[in-house]
Design a protein around this motif. Structure first.
Motif, PDB file in Angstrom:
ATOM      1  N   GLN A 142       1.706  11.741  -7.382  1.00 48.97           N
ATOM      2  CA  GLN A 142       1.277  12.929  -8.132  1.00 48.97           C
ATOM      3  C   GLN A 142      -0.196  12.855  -8.503  1.00 48.97           C
ATOM      4  O   GLN A 142      -0.942  13.823  -8.305  1.00 48.97           O
ATOM      5  CB  GLN A 142       2.137  13.101  -9.399  1.00 48.97           C
ATOM      6  CG  GLN A 142       3.595  13.371  -9.134  1.00 48.97           C
ATOM      7  CD  GLN A 142       3.821  14.707  -8.425  1.00 48.97           C
ATOM      8  OE1 GLN A 142       2.999  15.591  -8.424  1.00 48.97           O
ATOM      9  NE2 GLN A 142       4.979  14.821  -7.789  1.00 48.97           N
ATOM     10  N   ALA A 143      -0.620  11.721  -9.036  1.00 49.80           N
ATOM     11  CA  ALA A 143      -2.017  11.575  -9.462  1.00 49.80           C
ATOM     12  C   ALA A 143      -2.973  11.630  -8.268  1.00 49.80           C
ATOM     13  O   ALA A 143      -4.038  12.258  -8.343  1.00 49.80           O
ATOM     14  CB  ALA A 143      -2.199  10.267 -10.220  1.00 49.80           C
ATOM     15  N   LEU A 144      -2.595  10.990  -7.147  1.00 48.12           N
ATOM     16  CA  LEU A 144      -3.443  11.010  -5.955  1.00 48.12           C
ATOM     17  C   LEU A 144      -3.562  12.426  -5.394  1.00 48.12           C
ATOM     18  O   LEU A 144      -4.662  12.865  -5.019  1.00 48.12           O
ATOM     19  CB  LEU A 144      -2.892  10.062  -4.884  1.00 48.12           C
ATOM     20  CG  LEU A 144      -3.018   8.573  -5.181  1.00 48.12           C
ATOM     21  CD1 LEU A 144      -2.212   7.756  -4.174  1.00 48.12           C
ATOM     22  CD2 LEU A 144      -4.474   8.147  -5.169  1.00 48.12           C
ATOM     23  N   ASN A 145      -2.452  13.130  -5.327  1.00 45.73           N
ATOM     24  CA  ASN A 145      -2.477  14.516  -4.838  1.00 45.73           C
ATOM     25  C   ASN A 145      -3.388  15.385  -5.697  1.00 45.73           C
ATOM     26  O   ASN A 145      -4.173  16.169  -5.181  1.00 45.73           O
ATOM     27  CB  ASN A 145      -1.070  15.103  -4.815  1.00 45.73           C
ATOM     28  CG  ASN A 145      -0.489  15.129  -3.421  1.00 45.73           C
ATOM     29  OD1 ASN A 145      -1.143  14.758  -2.456  1.00 45.73           O
ATOM     30  ND2 ASN A 145       0.745  15.578  -3.318  1.00 45.73           N
ATOM     31  N   LEU A 170       0.830  -1.210   0.000  1.00 48.56           N
ATOM     32  CA  LEU A 170       0.000   0.000   0.000  1.00 48.56           C
ATOM     33  C   LEU A 170       0.863   1.259   0.000  1.00 48.56           C
ATOM     34  O   LEU A 170       0.562   2.225  -0.703  1.00 48.56           O
ATOM     35  CB  LEU A 170      -0.939   0.002   1.210  1.00 48.56           C
ATOM     36  CG  LEU A 170      -2.082  -1.001   1.166  1.00 48.56           C
ATOM     37  CD1 LEU A 170      -2.802  -1.052   2.505  1.00 48.56           C
ATOM     38  CD2 LEU A 170      -3.053  -0.685   0.046  1.00 48.56           C
ATOM     39  N   GLU A 171       1.943   1.229   0.779  1.00 44.27           N
ATOM     40  CA  GLU A 171       2.861   2.373   0.777  1.00 44.27           C
ATOM     41  C   GLU A 171       3.483   2.538  -0.612  1.00 44.27           C
ATOM     42  O   GLU A 171       3.552   3.661  -1.135  1.00 44.27           O
ATOM     43  CB  GLU A 171       3.960   2.189   1.817  1.00 44.27           C
ATOM     44  CG  GLU A 171       4.929   3.363   1.840  1.00 44.27           C
ATOM     45  CD  GLU A 171       6.060   3.203   2.844  1.00 44.27           C
ATOM     46  OE1 GLU A 171       6.794   4.183   3.024  1.00 44.27           O
ATOM     47  OE2 GLU A 171       6.212   2.119   3.434  1.00 44.27           O
ATOM     48  N   ASP A 172       3.931   1.447  -1.223  1.00 45.08           N
ATOM     49  CA  ASP A 172       4.521   1.506  -2.556  1.00 45.08           C
ATOM     50  C   ASP A 172       3.530   2.063  -3.577  1.00 45.08           C
ATOM     51  O   ASP A 172       3.893   2.842  -4.459  1.00 45.08           O
ATOM     52  CB  ASP A 172       4.998   0.121  -3.003  1.00 45.08           C
ATOM     53  CG  ASP A 172       6.158  -0.379  -2.169  1.00 45.08           C
ATOM     54  OD1 ASP A 172       6.804   0.421  -1.458  1.00 45.08           O
ATOM     55  OD2 ASP A 172       6.412  -1.608  -2.210  1.00 45.08           O
ATOM     56  N   PHE A 173       2.264   1.669  -3.461  1.00 44.52           N
ATOM     57  CA  PHE A 173       1.213   2.187  -4.350  1.00 44.52           C
ATOM     58  C   PHE A 173       1.133   3.707  -4.219  1.00 44.52           C
ATOM     59  O   PHE A 173       1.061   4.426  -5.217  1.00 44.52           O
ATOM     60  CB  PHE A 173      -0.135   1.544  -4.002  1.00 44.52           C
ATOM     61  CG  PHE A 173      -1.274   2.074  -4.814  1.00 44.52           C
ATOM     62  CD1 PHE A 173      -1.578   1.523  -6.048  1.00 44.52           C
ATOM     63  CD2 PHE A 173      -2.052   3.123  -4.346  1.00 44.52           C
ATOM     64  CE1 PHE A 173      -2.638   2.006  -6.804  1.00 44.52           C
ATOM     65  CE2 PHE A 173      -3.108   3.625  -5.093  1.00 44.52           C
ATOM     66  CZ  PHE A 173      -3.402   3.066  -6.325  1.00 44.52           C
ATOM     67  N   GLY A 174       1.151   4.204  -2.969  1.00 47.05           N
ATOM     68  CA  GLY A 174       1.101   5.645  -2.737  1.00 47.05           C
ATOM     69  C   GLY A 174       2.287   6.372  -3.332  1.00 47.05           C
ATOM     70  O   GLY A 174       2.138   7.446  -3.914  1.00 47.05           O
ATOM     71  N   VAL A 175       3.445   5.774  -3.212  1.00 42.66           N
ATOM     72  CA  VAL A 175       4.666   6.386  -3.765  1.00 42.66           C
ATOM     73  C   VAL A 175       4.576   6.437  -5.297  1.00 42.66           C
ATOM     74  O   VAL A 175       4.862   7.469  -5.915  1.00 42.66           O
ATOM     75  CB  VAL A 175       5.923   5.612  -3.309  1.00 42.66           C
ATOM     76  CG1 VAL A 175       7.154   6.066  -4.077  1.00 42.66           C
ATOM     77  CG2 VAL A 175       6.128   5.782  -1.811  1.00 42.66           C
ATOM     78  N   ARG A 176       4.174   5.319  -5.902  1.00 40.12           N
ATOM     79  CA  ARG A 176       4.072   5.257  -7.376  1.00 40.12           C
ATOM     80  C   ARG A 176       3.057   6.246  -7.938  1.00 40.12           C
ATOM     81  O   ARG A 176       3.242   6.793  -9.022  1.00 40.12           O
ATOM     82  CB  ARG A 176       3.676   3.843  -7.824  1.00 40.12           C
ATOM     83  CG  ARG A 176       4.806   2.862  -7.911  1.00 40.12           C
ATOM     84  CD  ARG A 176       4.412   1.584  -8.652  1.00 40.12           C
ATOM     85  NE  ARG A 176       3.109   1.054  -8.306  1.00 40.12           N
ATOM     86  CZ  ARG A 176       2.853   0.213  -7.285  1.00 40.12           C
ATOM     87  NH1 ARG A 176       3.826  -0.151  -6.474  1.00 40.12           N
ATOM     88  NH2 ARG A 176       1.645  -0.231  -7.061  1.00 40.12           N
ATOM     89  N   HIS A 177       1.970   6.452  -7.209  1.00 38.96           N
ATOM     90  CA  HIS A 177       0.866   7.264  -7.734  1.00 38.96           C
ATOM     91  C   HIS A 177       0.698   8.580  -6.971  1.00 38.96           C
ATOM     92  O   HIS A 177      -0.376   9.181  -6.987  1.00 38.96           O
ATOM     93  CB  HIS A 177      -0.432   6.451  -7.687  1.00 38.96           C
ATOM     94  CG  HIS A 177      -0.358   5.183  -8.464  1.00 38.96           C
ATOM     95  ND1 HIS A 177      -0.376   5.155  -9.836  1.00 38.96           N
ATOM     96  CD2 HIS A 177      -0.228   3.898  -8.058  1.00 38.96           C
ATOM     97  CE1 HIS A 177      -0.282   3.903 -10.245  1.00 38.96           C
ATOM     98  NE2 HIS A 177      -0.188   3.114  -9.188  1.00 38.96           N
TER      99      HIS A 177
END
Length: 152
Positions: free
Chosen positions: A22-25, A13-20
């Protein structure tokens, strides 16, 4: 979003946040410099009230997901790894989760958690079916549910 994308652990889940990031922000209009770490995900998920979450999910699912006549609806219970208490006794207590799945939609439409010492999968499935009011569908269940008293 991470779980729907196949993340199966806190680090994933942390890796997902790191990868995405910019898009999530941008999409969620977040004003954060850093998304949660794996330990933050762990703390949050451990404190989550599963019964309340399941209730909210089922309210949403009942409005958002409509089953069709003759649709196949599998129902199955699974024990949750790592929840066994009193392992030294003959009758162990553990947490299980029953899921009702829409084959056509490819989505779970209801869930219910239970402890083996307080109730059984049979009872939980009967309760879920009463609450869901599904008609005209074909249920598939494992052999545990093939009992005369349940078929009447």
């Amino acid at each position: 979003m991470g779980t729907l994308s196949g993340c199966r652990g806190y680090q994933a889940l942390e890796d997902f946040g790191v990868r995405h990031y910019q898009a999530l922000n941008a999409k969620l209009e977040l004003a954060v410099n850093r998304l949660p770490s794996d330990t933050t995900f762990r703390r949050i998920l451990q404190r989550l009230d599963f019964h309340l979450l399941a209730q909210q999910f089922q309210q949403w699912a009942s409005r958002a997901i409509n089953t069709q006549p003759h649709e196949w609806v599998p129902i199955d219970g699974k024990s949750i790894k790592g929840t066994v208490s009193e392992p030294q006794t003959a009758y162990q207590n553990f947490v299980s989760l029953v899921s009702v799945y829409s084959s056509k939609l490819g989505a779970v439409v209801a869930t219910q958690q239970f402890e083996s010492k307080t109730t059984s999968e049979l009872t939980v499935v009967q309760t879920l079916l009463e609450e869901l009011h599904l008609e005209g569908v074909v249920f598939t269940l494992d052999a545990l549910h093939c009992q005369k008293k349940l078929l009447s």
